[in-house]
Design a protein around this motif. Structure first.
Motif, PDB file in Angstrom:
ATOM      1  N   ALA A  52       0.834  -1.220   0.000  1.00 25.19           N
ATOM      2  CA  ALA A  52       0.000   0.000   0.000  1.00 25.19           C
ATOM      3  C   ALA A  52       0.866   1.266   0.000  1.00 25.19           C
ATOM      4  N   LEU A  53       2.175   1.096   0.052  1.00 29.35           N
ATOM      5  CA  LEU A  53       3.067   2.266   0.143  1.00 29.35           C
ATOM      6  C   LEU A  53       3.095   3.165  -1.103  1.00 29.35           C
ATOM      7  N   PRO A  54       2.975   2.625  -2.332  1.00 34.44           N
ATOM      8  CA  PRO A  54       3.046   3.511  -3.493  1.00 34.44           C
ATOM      9  C   PRO A  54       2.027   4.649  -3.411  1.00 34.44           C
ATOM     10  N   GLY A  55       2.498   5.838  -3.721  1.00 32.33           N
ATOM     11  CA  GLY A  55       1.623   7.012  -3.637  1.00 32.33           C
ATOM     12  C   GLY A  55       1.941   7.864  -2.416  1.00 32.33           C
ATOM     13  N   THR A  56       2.760   7.294  -1.515  1.00 32.48           N
ATOM     14  CA  THR A  56       3.098   8.042  -0.302  1.00 32.48           C
ATOM     15  C   THR A  56       4.097   9.149  -0.644  1.00 32.48           C
ATOM     16  N   GLN A  57       3.861  10.299  -0.080  1.00 37.16           N
ATOM     17  CA  GLN A  57       4.749  11.434  -0.331  1.00 37.16           C
ATOM     18  C   GLN A  57       4.940  12.215   0.961  1.00 37.16           C
ATOM     19  N   LEU A  58       6.184  12.539   1.241  1.00 36.78           N
ATOM     20  CA  LEU A  58       6.501  13.313   2.443  1.00 36.78           C
ATOM     21  C   LEU A  58       7.391  14.473   2.028  1.00 36.78           C
ATOM     22  N   ASP A  59       6.929  15.661   2.272  1.00 40.19           N
ATOM     23  CA  ASP A  59       7.658  16.853   1.843  1.00 40.19           C
ATOM     24  C   ASP A  59       7.788  17.782   3.052  1.00 40.19           C
TER      25      ASP A  59
END
Lengths: 85, 140
Positions: free
Chosen positions: A65-72
Motif C-alpha cells: 500500500a506504500l506507493p503514492g506516499t509522499q513526504l515533503d
C-alpha cells in the motif's frame, strides 16, 4: 509493491541532491538479509503467539500500500522530499 | 426531523389535533416531500484515495512547510496490522500515549470500527488557522 523511491534534499548554498532508489534491484541485492529478517520476524511471532501467516500477510499489505506516499518537509530554503511510487 | 413534521407533533403534544389527524398530516407531508437522494447521488465525487496533511508554519521569521500524502489503503493496511498485535503490546502503546498526553485505550478499538473509521475519512476536513501556523487535513 513500491517500484521507485525518490529522495530529494535541498540545502542552503548547496546543490540539491536527488536520489532514485529502484526497489526491486535493492530487494534482490538484500535478499539474503531479508530472508533472515523474515525468519526473525516469524520467530518473534511465535514468541508473542501471533499467527505468522496473518502477521506476514498484514506486513505485505502495508508494503504494497506504500506507493503514492509522499513526504515533503521544508524549512526556510532547506527541504526534504520523499516519494514512493 | 424537518420543521413541518415537528410543527405537527407540537400540535399533537398541545392537544390541538388528534393522533389520527397528526398521522394524516404527516402522511400528506411525506407525499409532498421530494424523493430522498441515494447516498451515491449526494456524494457524486470520486472515492478519496489519499489523506493529505499540510502544515504551514512561521517560526522566527522562517517559514516551514510539511506536506504529507498517505494512501488511505496504507491506513487500512495499518489497521489490519494493528489488529494482529498482542494485547500486551497495545497496553505498552497505551502507556506511551498516556505519557504523551493522549489517553487513548487502543485495546478498545475493534478492527471493524477502525475499518469503518478509515472508510469515512474521505469526508474529513480539518482546518486550523492561527497567525503563525496553518494546518489542513483532508482527503483527495
Amino acid at each position: 509493491m513500491p517500484q521507485l523511491v525518490t529522495v530529494r534534499v535541498t540545502r542552503v548554498n548547496r546543490r540539491p541532491v536527488r536520489i532514485w532508489v529502484p526497489v526491486l534491484p535493492v530487494v534482490l541485492v538484500l535478499a539474503p538479509v531479508l530472508v533472515l529478517a523474515v525468519l526473525a520476524a516469524a520467530a518473534a511471532c511465535r514468541v508473542y503467539r501471533i499467527s505468522v501467516a496473518r502477521a506476514l500477510g498484514s506486513g505485505w499489505r502495508v508494503i504494497s500500500a506504500l506507493p503514492g506516499t509522499q513526504l515533503d518537509i521544508g524549512l526556510g530554503r532547506s527541504a526534504v522530499l520523499v516519494t514512493i511510487r | 426531523m424537518n420543521e413541518q413534521r415537528r410543527d405537527v407533533l407540537d400540535l399533537l403534544a398541545e392537544g390541538k389535533i388528534t393522533a389520527t389527524e397528526a398521522d394524516q398530516l404527516i402522511t400528506a407531508l411525506e407525499r409532498d416531500q421530494p424523493p430522498v437522494a441515494s447516498s451515491s447521488d449526494t456524494r457524486p465525487r470520486g472515492r478519496a484515495k489519499y489523506l493529505r496533511v499540510m502544515v504551514d508554519t512561521l517560526d522566527d521569521g522562517e517559514s516551514g512547510q510539511i506536506n504529507v500524502r498517505v494512501p488511505l489503503q496504507l491506513l487500512r493496511a495499518g489497521v489490519r496490522l494493528a489488529a494482529v498485535l498482542p494485547p500486551q503490546v497495545l497496553e505498552r502503546a497505551n502507556a506511551g500515549l498516556s505519557k504523551s498526553g493522549l489517553p487513548i485505550d487502543l485495546t478498545q478499538l475493534k478492527p471493524d470500527e477502525l475499518e469503518a473509521l478509515v472508510e469515512h475519512l474521505d469526508e474529513l476536513v480539518v482546518d486550523v488557522d492561527q497567525p503563525d501556523a496553518k494546518v489542513r487535513v483532508f482527503c483527495e
